[in-house]
Design an enzyme around this catalytic site. Structure first.
Site, short mmCIF file in Angstrom:
data_model
loop_
_atom_site.label_atom_id
_atom_site.label_comp_id
_atom_site.label_asym_id
_atom_site.label_seq_id
_atom_site.Cartn_x
_atom_site.Cartn_y
_atom_site.Cartn_z
N HIS A 1 -0.93 59.48 2.86
CA HIS A 1 -2.22 60.11 3.13
C HIS A 1 -3.23 58.98 3.34
O HIS A 1 -3.25 58.03 2.55
CB HIS A 1 -2.72 60.94 1.94
CG HIS A 1 -1.74 61.95 1.41
ND1 HIS A 1 -2.00 63.30 1.41
CD2 HIS A 1 -0.52 61.81 0.82
CE1 HIS A 1 -0.99 63.94 0.84
NE2 HIS A 1 -0.08 63.05 0.48
N LYS B 1 -2.50 55.41 -5.31
CA LYS B 1 -3.32 55.17 -4.13
C LYS B 1 -4.00 53.81 -4.20
O LYS B 1 -4.05 53.17 -5.25
CB LYS B 1 -4.37 56.27 -3.98
CG LYS B 1 -5.27 56.48 -5.18
CD LYS B 1 -6.24 57.64 -4.98
CE LYS B 1 -7.13 57.84 -6.18
NZ LYS B 1 -8.25 58.75 -5.93
N CYS C 1 -3.69 68.16 4.03
CA CYS C 1 -2.29 67.71 3.98
C CYS C 1 -1.25 68.84 4.04
O CYS C 1 -0.23 68.67 4.72
CB CYS C 1 -2.06 66.81 2.77
SG CYS C 1 -3.08 67.10 1.34
N HIS D 1 -1.91 61.84 8.17
CA HIS D 1 -0.73 61.85 7.32
C HIS D 1 0.44 61.28 8.11
O HIS D 1 0.70 61.70 9.23
CB HIS D 1 -0.43 63.26 6.82
CG HIS D 1 -1.53 63.79 5.94
ND1 HIS D 1 -2.59 64.52 6.43
CD2 HIS D 1 -1.76 63.62 4.61
CE1 HIS D 1 -3.41 64.80 5.43
NE2 HIS D 1 -2.94 64.26 4.33
N ASP E 1 -8.92 62.35 8.44
CA ASP E 1 -7.66 62.46 7.73
C ASP E 1 -6.48 62.10 8.62
O ASP E 1 -6.50 62.37 9.83
CB ASP E 1 -7.49 63.89 7.22
CG ASP E 1 -6.99 63.95 5.80
OD1 ASP E 1 -6.55 62.91 5.28
OD2 ASP E 1 -7.04 65.04 5.21
N GLN F 1 -13.12 65.19 6.93
CA GLN F 1 -12.36 63.99 6.60
C GLN F 1 -11.74 63.39 7.86
O GLN F 1 -11.26 64.12 8.73
CB GLN F 1 -11.25 64.32 5.61
CG GLN F 1 -11.75 64.75 4.24
CD GLN F 1 -10.61 65.09 3.31
OE1 GLN F 1 -9.73 65.89 3.65
NE2 GLN F 1 -10.59 64.50 2.13
N ARG G 1 -15.10 72.54 -0.53
CA ARG G 1 -14.88 72.51 -1.98
C ARG G 1 -16.17 72.92 -2.67
O ARG G 1 -17.25 72.50 -2.25
CB ARG G 1 -14.43 71.12 -2.44
CG ARG G 1 -13.11 70.71 -1.79
CD ARG G 1 -12.67 69.32 -2.15
NE ARG G 1 -11.57 68.89 -1.31
CZ ARG G 1 -11.05 67.66 -1.31
NH1 ARG G 1 -11.55 66.75 -2.12
NH2 ARG G 1 -10.05 67.35 -0.50
#
Length: 650
Positions: free
Chosen positions: A519, A473, A338, A389, A387, A385, A367
């Site tokens: 997100h 979320k 992000c 945004h 992902d 991910q 991570r």
């Protein structure tokens, strides 16, 4: 008197000091037998704890997570009591409930070990203690009392925990001869626990720190009925057959190498094909919804994550900062996408006419997970991910949020996930310092999610304290083919990162405004999603998705040339086909390819070659007759086309 508000909105008056168990009894004897805990103003309590103020409550049974939590937390204490009797001098660490059961970290003492073969004896002792109907008693104590008590028992781990606690917040729980430092909640007594299975023994560093002593972690699960345990054991046997690590190896989808590093999966050719098809599928859906693909680096300047707040929040869970030859220059392996997407948004001035802007990326992040927590593809250190945004005006927020829900619906339809609930994860109103941003922005974000979920007709639950640190979320909790629950798909509303990155757009009033950020990751991560998909389907992927749709099996080497011709023809029809031309008997080839979960097998021998035909077998179904390769190709492509039409037109 106190006013008690129930989940259906009804309000009743009771005498002050009424307990959850008494409220359940006032409703029905059946409920009183089934209730395990009570939620009071969003906090789970013991059923025997008195309510002295007006409150909103929910009575929790086995069907509620809060009910199972109290049951398994109580079971951890029961196991600790059994261990105390069986292993004099044992010292106790922590014993929480977990998603499926509980564990307790213990130090059996010098020269003493607890092994798998000892678990049956511990189970037996637990059942013996459970039948004593011992009450779980909650006791408030001062910090000094707690330190004196556990110091006198030489419980060094408990003393360390107490030193980190604030005076006035400390409670014991006592059942029988066992007393534990614990905030609860627990069952009224031990008799609720009817069936016990201790599952494994493992090592665990005290407080998860590899510099501390290695303790013994004993895992278990319990149930209020023996039949439920038997059903769980059966489900576990089924889960072993579905284990994505086993099937992934048989199907040659992915591998791990200690030479590369723990928790760093490598996708083999067939697994890469599977991932490519999932990504292509989502890209096509996203294009329909106006997304633009972006690509960002695998590292970022450490200040990027300090600006976003991720470094302060998650720095300890990330890989160590990377330094460069330039003094003061520091980078991190990218732990999330992000902040990078915020910088892409800032690339040029934006007008309200440009919004919403939707950036999507299959972005790989890193991570650091403790080595003991790594598990196949479901818990890794490097993952990709799906992902995206979205940057929109406040007026556009709810509609954009609902469109993301539509995308998740399409994915669930495509991959046959039919049983799911949507969890609305809100911030903890009693612990707001865990989060960034103003109350006003949090209230707007939470309201948008709740209204969008209602308007889409979702079956929802609400969890306080489960929000991300920057916003609330909506998490989709999916049940797989054998009833296990997985979190797949998340959508988050964020008013705060746009503030921290000073994102702007020019409004119709010609003034500068902050966009709202959404997100979203419908798959979550490609690795975890594929693991769940493997276990849900046992590797029998839909025909449109599977890496290999057809395998050709010549009966002997004499027919390899004809088999190759059929392969070439099917490839011209864009059918993913492989040839098994090993010098093996046809029965062996069929058995081997059944394990690989390839949907169609084409048997070719003398008759097929002479008549320009193939004998068709469907995986798991057997013989489907004979046809020409062209007829087969047409049939396959129609099947795929039908599957995709039903998905994209959903």
């Amino acid at each position: 008197m106190v006013k008690i508000k129930f989940p259906d909105g009804n309000v009743k008056e009771f005498e002050s000091g009424i307990t959850g168990l008494d409220i359940a009894k006032s409703i029905s004897p059946k409920l009183a037998k089934e209730v395990l805990s009570i939620s009071v103003n969003g906090v789970t309590w013991d059923l025997t704890r008195g309510i002295t103020t007006d409150a909103e409550i929910k009575l929790n049974t086995w069907d509620d997570e809060e009910g199972r939590h109290a049951f398994w937390h109580s079971s951890a204490h029961l196991m600790a009591e059994a261990l105390q009797e069986l292993y004099p001098g044992i010292k106790f660490g922590i014993g929480p409930s977990i998603e499926n059961g509980f564990y307790y970290d213990v130090d059996p003492g010098e020269g003493v070990s607890i092994q798998e073969k000892d678990l049956v004896a511990i189970e037996k002792k637990m059942l013996e203690l459970a039948r004593k109907n011992e009450e779980y008693c909650r006791i408030d104590v001062s910090k000094r009392e707690a330190l004196d008590h556990f110091s006198s028992l030489d419980e060094t781990y408990k003393v360390e925990l107490i030193n980190d606690l604030e005076d006035g917040t400390i409670t014991y729980y006592r059942q029988g001869d066992f007393t534990d430092l614990c905030r609860g909640p627990h069952l009224p007594n031990t008799s609720y626990i009817k069936a016990i299975k201790l599952t494994s023994v493992a090592g665990a560093y005290w407080r998860g720190n590899e510099h501390n002593k290695m303790l013994t972690r004993v895992y278990g699960i319990t149930f209020p009925k023996q039949k439920m345990l038997e059903e769980w054991v059966q489900m576990m046997e089924e889960a072993k057959l579905r284990d994505h690590r086993k099937i992934g190896k048989e199907m040659e989808l992915f591998t791990f190498s200690q030479a590369v590093g723990s928790g760093l999966p490598m996708w083999l050719p067939k697994g890469a094909m599977l991932r490519d098809r999932l990504e292509a599928f989502l890209r096509k859906v996203q294009k329909k919804y106006g997304y633009e693909q972006v690509i960002t680096p695998h590292i970022g300047n450490v200040n990027l994550y300090k600006t976003s707040g991720h470094f302060q929040k998650y720095g300890k869970d990330s890989f160590q900062v990377i330094t460069t030859p330039q003094e003061g220059e520091e980078f991190m392996l990218k732990p999330m996408n992000c902040p990078h997407h915020c910088e892409i948004y800032k690339f040029k001035p934006r007008s309200y006419k440009d919004l919403p802007v939707r950036f999507a990326e299959f972005g790989t992040v890193y991570r650091y997970e403790q080595s003991g927590e790594l598990h196949g593809l479901t818990r890794v250190r490097g993952f990709t991910q799906d992902d995206a945004h979205l940057f929109c005006t406040p007026d556009q927020l709810k509609e954009e949020f609902k469109k993301v829900i539509d995308i998740i619906f399409i994915i669930f339809k495509a991959l046959d996930f039919k049983d799911y609930t949507a969890q609305i994860s809100l911030r903890d109103p009693n612990n707001k310092e865990k989060y960034i941003g103003t109350d006003e922005n949090w209230e707007k974000a939470e309201r948008a999610i709740i209204e969008a979920a209602e308007e889409k007709g979702l079956n929802t639950t609400v969890e306080l304290g489960e929000a991300a640190f920057y916003g609330p979320k909506l998490d989709f909790m999916v049940k797989d083919a054998i009833g296990r629950k997985w979190q797949l798909g998340t959508i988050q509303v964020d008013y705060n990162l746009p503030e921290r990155f000073e994102l702007e757009y020019t409004g119709a009033d010609n003034q500068k405004h902050r966009p709202v950020m959404i997100h979203r990751a419908p798959f979550g991560s490609m690795e975890r999603f594929v693991a769940v998909l493997i276990e849900h389907t046992m590797g029998k992927f839909p025909l449109w998705l599977t890496p290999e749709q057809v395998v050709i099996l010549p009966i002997s080497e004499k027919y390899n040339e004809y088999a190759q011709n059929v392969l070439n023809l099917l490839n011209n029809y864009d059918i993913r086909t492989v040839l098994d031309d090993r010098n093996e008997k046809i029965g062996r080839k069929i058995r081997d390819n059944e394990l690989k979960k390839i949907p169609y097998m084409l048997i070719v021998g003398e008759q097929e070659m002479n008549e320009h035909r193939v004998s068709v077998r469907r995986q798991g179904e057997g013989d489907k007759g004979s046809m020409t390769p062209e007829e087969f190709a047409t049939m396959i492509n129609k099947e795929v086309e039908s599957q995709l039409d039903s998905i994209y037109n959903y």
